[in-house]
Design an enzyme around this catalytic site. Structure first.
Site, PDB file in Angstrom:
ATOM      1  N   ILE A   4       0.915  -1.115  -0.054  1.00 30.55           N
ATOM      2  CA  ILE A   4       0.091   0.063   0.061  1.00 30.55           C
ATOM      3  C   ILE A   4       0.944   1.128  -0.261  1.00 30.55           C
ATOM      4  CG2 ILE A   4      -0.246   0.236   2.590  1.00 30.55           C
ATOM      5  CD1 ILE A   4      -3.178   0.637   1.948  1.00 30.55           C
ATOM      6  N   HIS A  19       6.194 -12.106   5.737  1.00 32.10           N
ATOM      7  CA  HIS A  19       5.917 -11.666   4.217  1.00 32.10           C
ATOM      8  C   HIS A  19       7.368 -11.120   3.705  1.00 32.10           C
ATOM      9  CE1 HIS A  19       5.600  -8.241   6.931  1.00 32.10           C
ATOM     10  NE2 HIS A  19       6.147  -7.518   6.375  1.00 32.10           N
ATOM     11  N   ASN A  38      11.849  -8.408   7.029  1.00 37.87           N
ATOM     12  CA  ASN A  38      11.902  -7.842   8.104  1.00 37.87           C
ATOM     13  C   ASN A  38      11.523  -8.543   9.417  1.00 37.87           C
ATOM     14  OD1 ASN A  38      13.062  -5.338   6.795  1.00 37.87           O
ATOM     15  ND2 ASN A  38      10.933  -4.774   6.636  1.00 37.87           N
TER      16      ASN A  38
HETATM   17  P1  5GP Z   1       6.992  -4.739   7.395  1.00 39.38           P
HETATM   18  O1  5GP Z   1       7.041  -3.213   7.949  1.00 39.38           O
HETATM   19  O2  5GP Z   1       6.171  -5.426   8.503  1.00 39.38           O
HETATM   20  O3  5GP Z   1       8.109  -5.614   6.880  1.00 39.38           O
HETATM   21  O4  5GP Z   1       6.196  -4.609   6.168  1.00 39.38           O
HETATM   22  C1  5GP Z   1       4.716  -4.317   6.086  1.00 39.38           C
HETATM   23  C2  5GP Z   1       4.235  -3.861   4.866  1.00 39.38           C
HETATM   24  O5  5GP Z   1       3.010  -3.820   4.749  1.00 39.38           O
HETATM   25  C3  5GP Z   1       4.820  -2.445   4.542  1.00 39.38           C
HETATM   26  O6  5GP Z   1       5.647  -2.123   3.683  1.00 39.38           O
HETATM   27  C4  5GP Z   1       3.280  -1.533   4.653  1.00 39.38           C
HETATM   28  O7  5GP Z   1       3.427  -0.367   3.834  1.00 39.38           O
HETATM   29  C5  5GP Z   1       2.394  -2.770   4.034  1.00 39.38           C
HETATM   30  N1  5GP Z   1       1.095  -2.498   4.355  1.00 39.38           N
HETATM   31  C6  5GP Z   1       0.635  -2.388   5.691  1.00 39.38           C
HETATM   32  N2  5GP Z   1      -0.765  -2.013   5.651  1.00 39.38           N
HETATM   33  C7  5GP Z   1      -1.077  -2.662   4.459  1.00 39.38           C
HETATM   34  C8  5GP Z   1      -2.460  -2.881   3.782  1.00 39.38           C
HETATM   35  O8  5GP Z   1      -3.371  -2.672   4.398  1.00 39.38           O
HETATM   36  N3  5GP Z   1      -2.298  -3.380   2.569  1.00 39.38           N
HETATM   37  C9  5GP Z   1      -1.358  -3.431   1.815  1.00 39.38           C
HETATM   38  N4  5GP Z   1      -1.225  -3.879   0.513  1.00 39.38           N
HETATM   39  N5  5GP Z   1       0.002  -3.442   2.470  1.00 39.38           N
HETATM   40  C10 5GP Z   1       0.072  -2.751   3.754  1.00 39.38           C
END
Ligand code: 5GP
Ligand code: ZN
Length: 113
Positions: free
Chosen positions: A30, A99, A86
Site C-alpha cells: 500500500i 511476508h 523484516n
Molecule cells: P514490514 O514493515 O512488516 O516489513 O512490512 C509491512 C508492509 O505492509 C509495509 O511495507 C506496509 O506498507 C504494508 N502494508 C501495511 N498495511 C497494508 C495494507 O492494508 N495493505 C497493503 N497492501 N499493504 C500494507
C-alpha cells in the site's frame, strides 16, 4: 482474527493481488518504496522468522519460489531485484504475518538503512 494479512487472505481487506497459488498470495504494498513493491505471504499464518523451525521448511521454500515467480511476472529478473524479510522491531517489522518484500524497478543501495 486480528492479523491484517490473514484478513487480506480472507478478502475482508481489499488488496491488489498479483499472484496466487495453493500456498502463497502476493499483492502490491500500500506504500510502495520502489516502482515494484509486492508482498508475498504464506496462506498459513506464521508470525515471524524467529518462530520458524524444521516443520516450516517446506512452507518457507514455497514462499521463496512464489517470490521468484512474482519477480519474473513483474519483469524484474533481467535487471535484478531484492527480497526482504523484516524480523522484529529493530528491523521495522510492522505486520506479524511473515511476508517477503519483492522490490525492484530501480537500483537499490546497500547496506539498507
Ligand atoms: P514490514 O514493515 O512488516 O516489513 O512490512 C509491512 C508492509 O505492509 C509495509 O511495507 C506496509 O506498507 C504494508 N502494508 C501495511 N498495511 C497494508 C495494507 O492494508 N495493505 C497493503 N497492501 N499493504 C500494507
Ligand atoms: Zn496472519
Amino acid at each position: 482474527m486480528a492479523c491484517l494479512f490473514c484478513n487480506i487472505l480472507e478478502k475482508k481487506v481489499p488488496a491488489t493481488v498479483v499472484y496466487e497459488d495453493e500456498h502463497a498470495l502476493a499483492f502490491r504494498d500500500i506504500r510502495p518504496v520502489a516502482p515494484t513493491h509486492v508482498l508475498v505471504i504464506p496462506k498459513k499464518h506464521l508470525a515471524a522468522v524467529h518462530d520458524l523451525d524444521d516443520v516450516h521448511a517446506e512452507a518457507v521454500g514455497r514462499l521463496l519460489v512464489a517470490a521468484r515467480r512474482v519477480a519474473d511476472q513483474e519483469g524484474l529478473t533481467k535487471d535484478g531485484y531484492r527480497l526482504v524479510i523484516n524480523d522484529g522491531d529493530a528491523a521495522g517489522q510492522t505486520v506479524h504475518h511473515i511476508h517477503v518484500h519483492v522490490l525492484g524497478g530501480r537500483s537499490l543501495s546497500w547496506p539498507p538503512g
